[in-house]
Design an enzyme around this catalytic site. Structure first.
Site, PDB file in Angstrom:
ATOM      1  CD  GLU A   1      25.074  -3.291 -22.173  1.00 43.71           C
ATOM      2  OE1 GLU A   1      24.277  -4.201 -22.492  1.00 43.71           O
ATOM      3  OE2 GLU A   1      25.603  -3.220 -21.044  1.00 43.71           O
TER       4      GLU A   1
ATOM      5  CB  CYS B   1      24.116  -7.470 -23.505  1.00 44.05           C
ATOM      6  SG  CYS B   1      24.926  -8.750 -22.537  1.00 44.05           S
TER       7      CYS B   1
HETATM    8 ZN   LIG Z   1      26.790  -7.385 -22.212  1.00 42.50          ZN
END
Ligand SMILES: [Zn+2]
Length: 137
Positions: free
Chosen positions: A57, A55
């Site tokens: 983040e 991801c």
């Molecule tokens: Zn994530």
């Protein structure tokens, strides 16, 4: 240091442009702000084998940590279907919430942007009130 939510969300939007998401067609950008104003950006990076997908983040925070940073004071996340003109608020997944909780405290602001320029401000503690942690902060 003054936290500029709009600027941090714009950094996340920039990062989103680098997303590699041919499988989901859902691109995400994230930005994490350090105490001296330095911003680390990340995008989601998918893989044909799915499990290695990471991801936005986690890409952003791992970039920062790999360069010796741990002094995070705010996070921004944006995401939506690739090519769509409108996209709604996109919140971090559970795994990313846990990773952020390892390095940020519960009061760290998290800004979520949408295509209308609106920003939903929450905190990491609201996103993940109970975390797995070796030490409390
Ligand atoms: Zn994530």
């Amino acid at each position: 240091m003054k936290i500029n939510a709009k600027e941090l969300v714009e950094a996340a939007c920039r990062a989103r442009l680098s997303a590699y998401a041919p499988y989901s067609s859902f691109s995400v950008g994230a930005a994490i702000l350090c105490s001296d104003g330095k911003i680390y950006e990340g995008c989601n990076i998918e893989n044909s084998s799915f499990t290695p997908t990471c991801c936005a983040e986690r890409v952003a925070i791992f970039k920062a940590i790999s360069e010796g940073r741990r002094d995070f004071i705010a996070v921004a996340v944006v995401g939506g279907k690739i090519g769509a003109e409108e996209w709604e608020f996109c919140y971090p997944c559970g795994v990313c919430r846990q990773v952020l909780a390892e390095f940020c405290d519960k009061d760290t602001p998290v800004f979520i942007g949408n295509s209308r320029g609106e920003i939903d401000e929450t905190t990491l503690g609201e996103l993940i009130p109970y975390t797995f942690k070796l030490k409390k902060n």
